[in-house]
Design a protein around this motif. Structure first.
Motif, mmCIF file in Angstrom:
data_model
loop_
_atom_site.group_PDB
_atom_site.id
_atom_site.type_symbol
_atom_site.label_atom_id
_atom_site.label_comp_id
_atom_site.label_asym_id
_atom_site.label_seq_id
_atom_site.Cartn_x
_atom_site.Cartn_y
_atom_site.Cartn_z
ATOM 1 N N UNK A 1 -105.675 -146.861 30.444
ATOM 2 C CA UNK A 1 -105.114 -146.974 29.097
ATOM 3 C C UNK A 1 -103.455 -147.449 29.544
ATOM 4 N N UNK A 2 -102.714 -146.763 30.432
ATOM 5 C CA UNK A 2 -101.541 -147.403 30.863
ATOM 6 C C UNK A 2 -101.673 -148.467 31.499
ATOM 7 N N UNK A 3 -102.617 -148.749 32.282
ATOM 8 C CA UNK A 3 -102.649 -150.207 33.001
ATOM 9 C C UNK A 3 -103.071 -151.371 32.138
ATOM 10 N N UNK A 4 -103.979 -151.071 31.064
ATOM 11 C CA UNK A 4 -104.015 -152.072 30.097
ATOM 12 C C UNK A 4 -102.765 -152.222 29.186
ATOM 13 N N UNK A 5 -101.974 -151.477 28.911
ATOM 14 C CA UNK A 5 -100.659 -151.285 28.235
ATOM 15 C C UNK A 5 -99.758 -152.315 28.924
ATOM 16 N N UNK A 6 -99.640 -151.974 30.396
ATOM 17 C CA UNK A 6 -98.678 -152.890 31.017
ATOM 18 C C UNK A 6 -99.211 -154.323 31.320
ATOM 19 N N UNK A 7 -100.461 -154.513 31.248
ATOM 20 C CA UNK A 7 -101.069 -155.831 31.431
ATOM 21 C C UNK A 7 -100.604 -156.862 30.225
ATOM 22 N N UNK A 8 -100.831 -155.894 28.968
ATOM 23 C CA UNK A 8 -100.640 -156.811 27.827
ATOM 24 C C UNK A 8 -99.199 -157.102 27.851
ATOM 25 N N UNK A 9 -98.352 -155.861 28.051
ATOM 26 C CA UNK A 9 -96.724 -155.898 27.883
ATOM 27 C C UNK A 9 -96.172 -157.292 28.686
ATOM 28 N N UNK B 1 -97.773 -162.180 22.580
ATOM 29 C CA UNK B 1 -98.778 -161.111 21.865
ATOM 30 C C UNK B 1 -98.017 -160.734 20.815
ATOM 31 N N UNK B 2 -98.208 -160.604 19.748
ATOM 32 C CA UNK B 2 -97.611 -160.186 18.453
ATOM 33 C C UNK B 2 -98.579 -159.405 17.645
ATOM 34 N N UNK B 3 -98.125 -158.383 16.918
ATOM 35 C CA UNK B 3 -98.966 -157.631 16.374
ATOM 36 C C UNK B 3 -98.081 -157.240 15.038
ATOM 37 N N UNK B 4 -98.694 -157.523 13.897
ATOM 38 C CA UNK B 4 -98.378 -157.391 12.582
ATOM 39 C C UNK B 4 -98.961 -156.541 11.753
ATOM 40 N N UNK B 5 -98.337 -155.912 10.815
ATOM 41 C CA UNK B 5 -99.021 -154.977 9.851
ATOM 42 C C UNK B 5 -99.675 -155.845 8.591
ATOM 43 N N UNK B 6 -100.256 -155.251 7.447
ATOM 44 C CA UNK B 6 -100.843 -155.992 6.363
ATOM 45 C C UNK B 6 -99.734 -156.430 5.479
ATOM 46 N N UNK B 7 -98.494 -155.992 5.590
ATOM 47 C CA UNK B 7 -97.298 -156.630 5.030
ATOM 48 C C UNK B 7 -96.781 -157.908 5.696
ATOM 49 N N UNK B 8 -97.231 -158.133 6.686
ATOM 50 C CA UNK B 8 -97.039 -159.482 7.800
ATOM 51 C C UNK B 8 -95.580 -159.001 8.385
ATOM 52 N N UNK B 9 -95.367 -157.983 8.707
ATOM 53 C CA UNK B 9 -94.159 -157.604 9.534
ATOM 54 C C UNK B 9 -94.659 -157.122 10.957
ATOM 55 N N UNK B 10 -93.984 -157.662 11.919
ATOM 56 C CA UNK B 10 -94.052 -157.550 13.319
ATOM 57 C C UNK B 10 -93.876 -156.198 13.521
ATOM 58 N N UNK B 11 -94.821 -155.486 14.373
ATOM 59 C CA UNK B 11 -94.871 -154.168 14.655
ATOM 60 C C UNK B 11 -94.831 -154.142 16.031
ATOM 61 N N UNK B 12 -95.087 -154.989 16.848
ATOM 62 C CA UNK B 12 -94.972 -154.885 18.423
ATOM 63 C C UNK B 12 -95.126 -156.331 18.603
ATOM 64 N N UNK B 13 -94.521 -156.629 19.913
ATOM 65 C CA UNK B 13 -94.299 -157.909 20.711
ATOM 66 C C UNK B 13 -94.079 -157.741 22.132
ATOM 67 N N UNK B 14 -95.124 -158.594 22.803
ATOM 68 C CA UNK B 14 -94.688 -158.291 24.395
ATOM 69 C C UNK B 14 -93.639 -159.226 24.935
ATOM 70 N N UNK B 15 -93.260 -158.959 25.956
ATOM 71 C CA UNK B 15 -92.143 -159.682 26.729
ATOM 72 C C UNK B 15 -92.270 -161.041 26.648
ATOM 73 N N UNK B 16 -93.511 -161.681 26.960
ATOM 74 C CA UNK B 16 -93.507 -163.103 26.868
ATOM 75 C C UNK B 16 -93.285 -163.592 25.426
ATOM 76 N N UNK B 17 -93.806 -163.009 24.229
ATOM 77 C CA UNK B 17 -93.405 -163.628 22.972
ATOM 78 C C UNK B 17 -91.802 -163.516 22.720
ATOM 79 N N UNK B 18 -91.166 -162.462 23.309
ATOM 80 C CA UNK B 18 -89.837 -162.432 23.147
ATOM 81 C C UNK B 18 -89.068 -163.649 23.788
#
Length: 117
Positions: free
Chosen positions: A10-18, A24-41
């Protein structure tokens, strides 16, 4: 697989995604970003804190964006091209693959973006 092996995985996968070479962007059902990786920023020119204060339509700032998000929710996936507005106001064409995922029983929407061409 043992609990410790799962934790390491789990830690390795999290670091790989980061640090993935795609945004990589994650949004909720209200279209608000709740997560973003380094590359997205880096790609969009925002800090993580700034991105997490935005909605999908703040970045994909064109009239069809909200309808495309709703279509992705209905079908569970959307693949194509989009134009995003960077923090400096310039625009960038990107390819994307977006889909619905369930995490701990809650629905989120993950978009993977990379340069077009």
């Amino acid at each position: 697989m043992s609990t410790s092996e799962r934790l390491v995985q789990s830690v390795l996968l999290g670091e790989a995604v980061e640090h993935a070479p795609v945004a990589i962007l994650v949004a909720d059902d209200e279209m608000r970003y709740v997560a973003a990786n380094v590359t997205a920023c880096e790609l969009l020119g925002y800090t993580r804190e700034e991105l997490l204060g935005l909605r999908v339509t703040d970045i994909a700032a064109y009239p069809e964006a909200e309808g495309e998000f709703e279509a992705m929710i209905e079908s569970g996936e959307l693949i194509g091209r989009t134009v995003v507005t960077l923090k400096d106001g310039s625009r960038l064409s990107l390819r994307h693959r977006s889909s619905e995922v369930s995490i701990a029983g809650l629905e989120y929407y993950v978009a993977v973006l990379w340069p077009d061409g």
